[in-house]
Structures are given as C-alpha cells and as structure tokens.
Write an enzyme that holds these catalytic residues in place. Structure first.
Site, PDB file in Angstrom:
ATOM      1  N   PHE A 190       0.864  -1.165   0.000  1.00 15.39           N
ATOM      2  CA  PHE A 190       0.000   0.000   0.000  1.00 15.39           C
ATOM      3  C   PHE A 190       0.903   1.218   0.000  1.00 15.39           C
ATOM      4  O   PHE A 190       2.052   1.130   0.410  1.00 15.39           O
ATOM      5  CB  PHE A 190      -0.871  -0.010   1.256  1.00 15.39           C
ATOM      6  CG  PHE A 190      -2.340  -0.136   0.964  1.00 15.39           C
ATOM      7  CD1 PHE A 190      -2.794  -0.935  -0.068  1.00 15.39           C
ATOM      8  CD2 PHE A 190      -3.263   0.549   1.732  1.00 15.39           C
ATOM      9  CE1 PHE A 190      -4.144  -1.047  -0.331  1.00 15.39           C
ATOM     10  CE2 PHE A 190      -4.618   0.435   1.473  1.00 15.39           C
ATOM     11  CZ  PHE A 190      -5.060  -0.349   0.452  1.00 15.39           C
TER      12      PHE A 190
ATOM     13  N   GLN B 206      -8.412  14.355   5.426  1.00 15.91           N
ATOM     14  CA  GLN B 206      -7.670  13.792   4.297  1.00 15.91           C
ATOM     15  C   GLN B 206      -8.425  14.019   2.990  1.00 15.91           C
ATOM     16  O   GLN B 206      -9.612  13.689   2.877  1.00 15.91           O
ATOM     17  CB  GLN B 206      -7.463  12.284   4.477  1.00 15.91           C
ATOM     18  CG  GLN B 206      -6.714  11.671   3.293  1.00 15.91           C
ATOM     19  CD  GLN B 206      -6.139  10.312   3.603  1.00 15.91           C
ATOM     20  OE1 GLN B 206      -6.851   9.384   3.959  1.00 15.91           O
ATOM     21  NE2 GLN B 206      -4.839  10.187   3.467  1.00 15.91           N
TER      22      GLN B 206
ATOM     23  N   HIS C 117      -8.440  12.847  -0.820  1.00 13.99           N
ATOM     24  CA  HIS C 117      -7.911  11.842  -1.727  1.00 13.99           C
ATOM     25  C   HIS C 117      -7.622  12.541  -3.050  1.00 13.99           C
ATOM     26  O   HIS C 117      -8.430  13.351  -3.493  1.00 13.99           O
ATOM     27  CB  HIS C 117      -8.936  10.718  -1.904  1.00 13.99           C
ATOM     28  CG  HIS C 117      -8.349   9.460  -2.434  1.00 13.99           C
ATOM     29  ND1 HIS C 117      -7.985   9.328  -3.743  1.00 13.99           N
ATOM     30  CD2 HIS C 117      -8.053   8.285  -1.839  1.00 13.99           C
ATOM     31  CE1 HIS C 117      -7.488   8.106  -3.925  1.00 13.99           C
ATOM     32  NE2 HIS C 117      -7.513   7.459  -2.787  1.00 13.99           N
TER      33      HIS C 117
ATOM     34  N   LEU D 247     -14.714   7.843  -5.529  1.00 17.80           N
ATOM     35  CA  LEU D 247     -13.293   7.562  -5.513  1.00 17.80           C
ATOM     36  C   LEU D 247     -12.800   6.868  -6.782  1.00 17.80           C
ATOM     37  O   LEU D 247     -13.443   5.968  -7.310  1.00 17.80           O
ATOM     38  CB  LEU D 247     -12.988   6.668  -4.309  1.00 17.80           C
ATOM     39  CG  LEU D 247     -11.624   6.886  -3.667  1.00 17.80           C
ATOM     40  CD1 LEU D 247     -11.531   8.323  -3.172  1.00 17.80           C
ATOM     41  CD2 LEU D 247     -11.451   5.925  -2.517  1.00 17.80           C
TER      42      LEU D 247
ATOM     43  N   GLU E 239      -6.408   4.493  -5.858  1.00 17.31           N
ATOM     44  CA  GLU E 239      -4.988   4.786  -5.960  1.00 17.31           C
ATOM     45  C   GLU E 239      -4.272   3.782  -6.859  1.00 17.31           C
ATOM     46  O   GLU E 239      -3.207   4.053  -7.397  1.00 17.31           O
ATOM     47  CB  GLU E 239      -4.398   4.694  -4.540  1.00 17.31           C
ATOM     48  CG  GLU E 239      -3.293   5.653  -4.258  1.00 17.31           C
ATOM     49  CD  GLU E 239      -3.147   5.860  -2.748  1.00 17.31           C
ATOM     50  OE1 GLU E 239      -3.989   6.559  -2.199  1.00 17.31           O
ATOM     51  OE2 GLU E 239      -2.208   5.334  -2.151  1.00 17.31           O
TER      52      GLU E 239
ATOM     53  N   ARG F  52      -0.457  10.709  -0.683  1.00 16.84           N
ATOM     54  CA  ARG F  52      -1.792  11.232  -0.983  1.00 16.84           C
ATOM     55  C   ARG F  52      -1.866  12.745  -0.848  1.00 16.84           C
ATOM     56  O   ARG F  52      -2.422  13.428  -1.693  1.00 16.84           O
ATOM     57  CB  ARG F  52      -2.824  10.600  -0.044  1.00 16.84           C
ATOM     58  CG  ARG F  52      -3.285   9.259  -0.506  1.00 16.84           C
ATOM     59  CD  ARG F  52      -4.387   8.726   0.396  1.00 16.84           C
ATOM     60  NE  ARG F  52      -4.742   7.369  -0.021  1.00 16.84           N
ATOM     61  CZ  ARG F  52      -5.592   6.592   0.634  1.00 16.84           C
ATOM     62  NH1 ARG F  52      -6.159   7.035   1.735  1.00 16.84           N
ATOM     63  NH2 ARG F  52      -5.872   5.387   0.201  1.00 16.84           N
TER      64      ARG F  52
ATOM     65  N   HIS G 144     -12.050  12.809   1.993  1.00 19.73           N
ATOM     66  CA  HIS G 144     -12.075  11.361   2.085  1.00 19.73           C
ATOM     67  C   HIS G 144     -12.198  10.833   3.507  1.00 19.73           C
ATOM     68  O   HIS G 144     -12.857   9.825   3.740  1.00 19.73           O
ATOM     69  CB  HIS G 144     -10.798  10.819   1.454  1.00 19.73           C
ATOM     70  CG  HIS G 144     -10.735   9.323   1.335  1.00 19.73           C
ATOM     71  ND1 HIS G 144     -11.764   8.591   0.800  1.00 19.73           N
ATOM     72  CD2 HIS G 144      -9.773   8.431   1.677  1.00 19.73           C
ATOM     73  CE1 HIS G 144     -11.446   7.309   0.818  1.00 19.73           C
ATOM     74  NE2 HIS G 144     -10.258   7.173   1.360  1.00 19.73           N
TER      75      HIS G 144
ATOM     76  N   ARG H 234      -3.295  10.075   6.627  1.00 20.85           N
ATOM     77  CA  ARG H 234      -3.578   8.684   6.959  1.00 20.85           C
ATOM     78  C   ARG H 234      -2.995   7.749   5.894  1.00 20.85           C
ATOM     79  O   ARG H 234      -3.108   8.012   4.704  1.00 20.85           O
ATOM     80  CB  ARG H 234      -5.088   8.458   7.047  1.00 20.85           C
ATOM     81  CG  ARG H 234      -5.469   7.040   7.382  1.00 20.85           C
ATOM     82  CD  ARG H 234      -6.968   6.895   7.537  1.00 20.85           C
ATOM     83  NE  ARG H 234      -7.674   7.031   6.274  1.00 20.85           N
ATOM     84  CZ  ARG H 234      -7.842   6.014   5.413  1.00 20.85           C
ATOM     85  NH1 ARG H 234      -7.350   4.832   5.670  1.00 20.85           N
ATOM     86  NH2 ARG H 234      -8.500   6.210   4.288  1.00 20.85           N
TER      87      ARG H 234
END
Lengths: 250, 576
Positions: B119, B233, B235, B249, B252, B283, B347, B382
């Site tokens: 990730f 946050q 995105h 969304l 990613e 991000r 987000h 995050r």
C-alpha cells in the site's frame, strides 16, 4: 430527457389498496433509479418512502421492482432501460410496509436458521495465527460470500410466492457459502437444515434467482446443495466428486 | 407513549468499530444494545476496498510492528499520538487472526497463509485483503458474530442527544426515522462509533447525505473534547464528471499500475511537485498538486486534471482494475483508450473525539469512542489500510474498558427532567425542520469546500466562518415545509463540526500533510502539537468552542529506532 415514474403509494397502517402516483423527473445518461427517487424525495414529495444504503450497489438496501424485474435502484441507470415510462414497485412476495419498503423480518429470520457463521472444530494454531486455507478453497466461497441480502432472488422466486415457509435462494446461498468453506466442519448439521422440508427440495429449478445484482448463481448453488445431500446419503460425501458447475467468473 | 430500552452499554453506530465493540461487551457478559441510523450492516466500512494492515511478516519477514508504527507516524507528519499508534500496530495481527477465525475469506498465498500486498508509503507488504471488497467482508464477518450472539440492534434509529447527569452519561434519546416516534435508552456507559464528518465538504467520497459528524456533535453537547479537527484527508483522485458521481473515488491503484497525471497543456505536472516519485508520491502531495494545477487554470473544462492509463496494455488494465473500467464505462469513458478527469475529494476525518490512547475513554465519564469518530492515530496524513485496522483494534479496546467502567460504577437512572430536556430539543429541531434545510446543507458544503478545502488561508477561513454563522441563524428560522427532522439535526451537527474544522485550521499557522495554508507554506517544527477543542456554554446557553494546544509525547525507543532515515523509492508499491 424527461422520464415518467409510476410509483405505488401505500401505507399498511391506513390503506387497503395502493394508489399510483406519477412523477416526472429530468434525467441525464448517468441518473440512476435511486438518483431519480432522491430527486423526487428532496424536490417534489418528501413523503415517498424507499430504502437506500450504500448507494453504490454494495449493501443491497435498495432492491425493488423496476419495469417488471427485481433490481438494485442504485446500479440501474434510467436511460439504460430504454423507456420514457418506468413502473416502480416494492419487491414482490413480501408484505409492504409503505410505498417501496417491504417487511424483511421473515427473510432475515430464515437467514438466521442457516447458522450464518463459521462453525468449526479445527483447532486454532497455537502461535495465535491464522488457520490455513488454499487460494483454491478461498476462491470456492469468494462469489457466494459477496451476497448482500438485497432479496432480489428470493423475491423473484415463484415457489417463495406460494409457499412463504420455503427458505428461498438467498438463505440457501448463505448455507452454501459455509458448506463450501474448507474451514467449516458443521457440514452435517448444515445439510440437514437445507435438506429439510422447507429447504432445497422445494426448488423447482425456475432459476429466476440466478439473475442476481452480484452475479451469484443462486439457482446453481441450490442444485449443488442437492447433490451434496444425495452424495452424503449414498456414502460418497467425503469423496471429491468433480461436477461441472456454471459459476460465473469473478 | 415513549419506548424505553435499558442496557449496560449502548453502542451508537453499526459500522466496523461499533460491531466489534458490541461483540467484546457481549463476550464480557454485559447487556449491550446497538443502535444505527441506517439498516444494520450498512455503514461506510463496506466502501473500504483495499485492505487492512497488520505486520504479520508473512510475505516480507523483515516487517515488525515497530516499523509499521514508524511508517504511520512519519507519514502522519508526526502529529499522530505515538502511544495510540504503537497499540494499534502491536494489536493489528490479533485483529486479523480474529477475523480469520470468524470465517473472513482472506486472499491466500500458495502455502495457505493470509496474503499481503503493498500500500502507498508502507515499507513492507502488510495489507491483508479480500479482492477489492475487504470492508464488505469485514462487516459480513462481524455481523455474523453479532447474530451468533443475538445482540439486539435498533435499526433506522436516530440518536438526537446523549443523556448525562452529574458529569457522566447515562443513556441516549432518539427517534425512529420511519415514523418519528421517540425513545429513551438507559445505559451505564455509551460508545460512540459513528464515523466522520466529511459530508461538510461539497465533494467527498462519502455517500449522499451521510457522514454528517453526528458523533462528534453528540460528544460536544455533553462536554467531550475534540482534537485534530483541521486535519481532513483529501484523496487526490475523485471523479468530477458527471456531477451525479462527483467525488466518487478513483482508486490509488490506477497510479500504482502506471497511471500518469496531465494538465490542460499536456504536461506531466508531477515533475514540478515530486520529481522522484512522480504520481506515486503520497496522498497529500498528489492532492495538493492536482489542486494547484486546477486553481492555476491548467485544468479541464469540468475543473479537473487528467489521469491517463491508456498507454498500458488494455488487457492488463482490465485484469488489474476491473472495477475502475466498469465505473467509467458506465459514464461512457473507456479508460483503456482515454484519460479520466479527476480532482481531489474529501475522504477521511483524521480528527475527532479526543480519547485516552489506552482506554479510548473520552473526558466525559462513561463515554467511549472508537473508529473514524476519534482522533489520534493518523496525524496529518492517513496511510491506506490503517483505518480498517483501527476500527477492529480500538473497537475491542473501547468495549473492554467500557465493560470495566460498568463493573465499577452503579447505574444512574434517567431522570424525567433529562427526558424532558431532550424532548424539548427535538421539538425545537422539528420546528426548524423542512425541505429548506437541504438547501442550507448544500450551501454549507460549498462554503466549507471553498473556505477550508485542500488549500486554506486566513482570508478564506475567516470568510467561511462568517458565512457559517449566517447559515446557522438561517437554520434556526421557522419553516413551513414538510418536516424532515433528520435533515435538520444533520445540519446542526454539520454546522458544529464545520465550525470546529475552520477554527482549528485558522489556529494552525503552518502547512503540514493534509493541512495546507497558502499564507504559511512551510512546516513549523514548533507546531508539532495537537489542537484540542473544548466546548463550553456562554450566557445564552449557546454551545461555544475553545481551542488550546497540547504537546505530543515522543515515540518509544523501539519505534524511534525504526524511523526511516531517508526517503525511499515507492516505485511499484502503490497498490490499493
């Protein structure tokens, strides 16, 4: 484009019969049935009752009948129906509470009968880590596990319409998901439940239930359970019998 | 007649954190009641796609909890609470083992172990997953355990007030969304697991009319403190066209698989912002870059930038990004051949209720919180995959400590006067209720988006604060439209949490992670502090917010030793 929606209005607390109400909504190529219902509720008539949840086809709150077929309102695009008049209705086969909202209590009660959780006597590894499962075994339950209990399958089943006791495809797919889980060891109890009088043998292989918003082959799963029961009865239950299955690919 | 329920512990919210807390309380032998304003199993947890982090060291044997904690703290720009982060990373593996024992169909390695993948900005592969619907399976697994234990759930029930007396909570008051009948819940302790407040933004990845900051507002009304509210946050990639889907969304993984970002002039603009990592930067950085390009007039006609993956083989795109192909097909865009238009989208609320790092107790006795509604783990940015770990670990911990509290404190029966007060507030709200409230919500979302969005400064923040006060007084005018009590209460919660976000953003004179001030573009080491918000009542009994700051403790030696000394390459590591 202007589209006409024909929606039954009914309140179980006060009404004996449903009236129909007409709404006109301006839609774009991207407007879903749920978007249209939101527009009606927020701009035209806040008394209209319907369910909505994830609003993206994930949790299955918004099952309803759209031009004669059970669908999720949030994943059905208005223009994709190629119609300027759209008839909405509550999911058939369940008591209506209000407008497009049906009573799912019996539906969830049947799911609870299926022991819808892992039952296992395989000891956990002593190091506190996970039990092993091969990718092949994990894939066997992957599709059935995505069922979100929208009820489109059970509501489309003519057997369920005439016999409210029948477990119906959604609950039986739930049973199938655990019967097929390599970590579950309650297979005998599970097959007894699904093989009971109100279980898989009520299924007349009509296969309306296989038209699933999540592409789960519910009808095929029921037939797989029937085969499992029979193989167990003749003492072949423990032998891996390769049977051609028409599972949709993920 | 008002319905009355009693329980030892009331859990508000039926997402992952709430369900996990309820399971823990039941297993401790307590009588627990779950309440949610949506149907059970319907929570934002189901939208979490990518996975859940735990340093299992299955695929990368070098991984440890300390490195996981170090990654989380550093990527949070050192605003996370190290004690909470350490607890999370130490206990995440146990959460995975629990889920597995509850039948979660995790993806497996060829040897049968739980598979792990990369990730963004993690040093090792530590994200466990089930396809791209991990959150849904977590809810399924938890819901099955709730059913096995026959824990009662009140669905479609809206909590309008927490009841408190003598400085502790002793229940809650609410109404059924279907027919607005009211009810009282008596309980010795309450756990808030109600999620975030990002619906205050015009464009967000939350669902329509959801994530309205209810839990934070409920807490504020009984005196609970908030922290980190300025840290939201964004995105980098949300859909922007058509407007029905704006904010949805775009994973990613599109960038992870080689997607490139372009502006109107066809420039690969990430060269200017992070030449080394390009589109695989973090991000906050990519979101800022996209935003800057759009604001500088180099964006698309719909106000976005282009994300293009069409240079990759079509077969690979279909195999790796099936959901994205489908998502864009539905709007007539073939991503194997053309570029997507995207823009930043709100987000996740990294701030929220301030809780004790070890017990997840708020400063109000008997009130606990877990999940997105709390602050402390994520700091200013995050990491993907940490939120699912958070809800399970801290859901359990909140349950454990609430159980302990209940054992040590006797019940405090709900007084008639308390019920009276809560019913009066509802009556007040229903006078204000009307279709009118919806348009105020839309106006609020616009002003927060423009005033406290991806980039803020003193001017925009002050202006939005003024507009917010105007909106609040408008919201208190009587309406003649048909009643929509829930919308009216949602709006009040949104106004309160938006005010907290704007005030905290005004207070932090620096740019750090998700908090970008155009008038203070540099990070100020002196501001490695937490902004804490305390509610108080003025002479007119209006709820006011007071801001202070607190120092952040230093990380343990184990974690400090694991801090990354240099920026590392993330090439090929960003997969969600």
């Amino acid at each position: 484009m202007k589209v006409t929606f024909r929606v039954p209005r009914f309140d179980a607390a006060t009404d004996f019969t449903a009236k129909y109400q007409i709404y006109h909504v301006e839609v774009t190529p991207y407007t879903t049935i749920l978007d249209a219902l939101n527009i009606i509720k927020e701009e035209q008539d806040s008394t209209l009752a319907f369910r909505r949840g994830s609003q993206s086809g994930i949790d299955g709150s918004c099952g309803m009948m759209v031009n004669g077929r059970n669908r999720l309102a949030s994943t059905t695009r208005v223009m994709g129906l190629n119609a300027t008049e759209i008839a909405l209705g509550p999911l058939p086969g369940f008591p209506v509470i209000r407008d497009l909202v049906v009573d799912f209590d019996s539906f969830f009660a049947k799911d609870a009968v299926m022991l819808p959780y892992l039952v296992t006597d395989i000891a956990k590894p002593e190091d506190g880590k996970e039990r092993l499962q091969s990718p092949k075994d994990a894939n066997r339950i992957a599709l059935a596990a995505t069922c979100n209990q929208c009820g489109c399958c059970t509501s489309a089943c003519p057997v369920h319409w005439s016999n409210g006791e029948y477990y119906g495809p959604s609950a039986l797919t739930r049973a199938y998901r655990f019967v097929e889980d390599s970590r579950d060891t309650a297979i005998k109890a599970r097959l007894e439940i699904v093989g009971s009088e109100t279980g898989v043998w009520r299924c007349h292989t009509i296969f309306n239930c296989s038209e699933c918003p999540k592409s789960i082959p519910n009808g095929e799963n029921i037939q797989a359970l029937k085969r499992k029961i029979m193989l167990n009865k003749i003492g072949l239950g423990r032998i891996e019998v390769k049977v051609a299955r028409t599972e949709a690919t993920v | 007649m008002r319905q009355r329920y009693t329980s030892d512990v009331l859990v508000i919210g039926t997402g992952g954190a709430g369900l996990r807390a309820a399971i823990e309380l039941h297993d401790q032998g307590l009588k627990v009641l779950l309440v949610g304003k949506r149907p059970k199993a319907d929570a934002h947890t189901v939208l979490a796609a990518g996975g859940i982090n735990a340093a299992l060291a299955t695929v990368d044997p070098e991984d440890t909890w300390a490195i996981h904690a170090a990654d989380t703290l550093q990527e949070g720009r050192m605003l996370g609470d190290p004690r909470m982060v350490e607890l999370l990373c130490q206990q995440a593996p146990q959460a995975i083992a629990e889920l597995e024992a509850w039948g979660m169909p995790f993806a497996r390695t060829s040897t049968g172990l739980i598979d792990q993948r990369y990730f963004g900005a993690h040093r090792y592969r530590r994200t466990c997953f089930v396809g791209d619907y991990t959150g849904l399976e977590i809810i399924n697994a938890l819901m099955r355990e709730v059913e096995r234990r026959q824990i009662p759930i009140l669905e479609r029930a809206y909590i309008s007030d927490l009841l408190h007396t003598g400085n502790r909570v002793n229940g809650a008051y609410g109404f059924w969304l279907a027919d607005q009948r009211q009810f009282v819940i008596e309980s010795n302790a309450v756990i808030l697991a109600t999620g975030g407040h990002i619906h205050i933004y015009q464009r967000s990845s939350s669902r329509r009319r959801e994530n309205t900051g209810d839990g934070m507002a409920l807490g504020l009304h009984v005196g609970a403190h908030l922290a980190d509210m300025e840290l939201v946050q964004f995105h980098p990639s949300g859909m922007i066209f058509p407007h029905e889907l704006a904010g949805t969304l775009v994973t990613e993984a599109v960038r992870g698989e080689g997607g490139q970002l372009y502006n109107r002039h066809g420039e690969r603009f990430m060269q200017r912002y992070d030449a080394e990592r390009m589109e695989l930067s973090t991000r906050d950085r990519v979101a800022l870059a996209n935003y800057t390009e759009i604001m500088a007039g180099r964006g698309s006609e719909h106000g976005g930038v282009w994300l293009d993956i069409s240079h990759m083989p079509a077969s690979l795109i279909r195999e790796r990004l099936p959901r994205m192909v489908e998502q864009f097909q539905a709007v007539g865009v073939d991503i194997t051949r053309e570029a997507m238009q995207i823009a930043p989208t709100a987000h996740y609320s990294m701030g929220g209720l301030k809780v004790d790092p070890f017990s997840h107790a708020t400063n109000v006795a008997g009130l606990y919180a877990a999940g997105e509604v709390t602050a402390g783990v994520h700091g200013a940015n995050r990491l993907g995959g940490n939120s699912l770990a958070e809800i399970l670990v801290f859901g359990r911990i909140a349950g454990q400590h609430a159980a302990e509290y209940v054992r040590q404190h006797s019940e405090q029966p709900v007084q008639a006067a308390q019920i009276q007060q809560a019913a009066e507030r509802l009556a007040w709200a229903s006078q204000q209720a009307g279709d009118f409230q919806r348009s105020l919500i839309d106006q609020l979302q616009q002003l927060v988006w423009h005033g406290a969005g991806v980039v803020r400064n003193e001017q925009t923040l002050e202006a939005s604060l003024d507009q917010l006060h105007t909106l609040r007084s408008q919201s208190q005018q009587r309406s003649v439209g048909p009643a929509d009590l829930a919308a009216s209460l949602d709006l009040q919660s949104m106004l309160l949490t938006a005010e907290a976000t704007i005030l905290a953003a005004l207070m932090r004179p620096e740019s750090r992670g998700a908090h970008q001030r155009s008038d203070f573009p540099a990070t100020d080491p002196l501001w490695q502090r937490t902004i804490v918000i305390k509610p108080y009542r003025d002479q007119t009994e209006q709820l006011r917010l007071e801001l202070t700051t607190e120092l952040i403790p230093t990380a343990s030696e184990d974690v400090q030793a694991a801090f990354n000394q240099q920026e590392y390459s993330v090439a090929g590591r960003l997969v969600e």
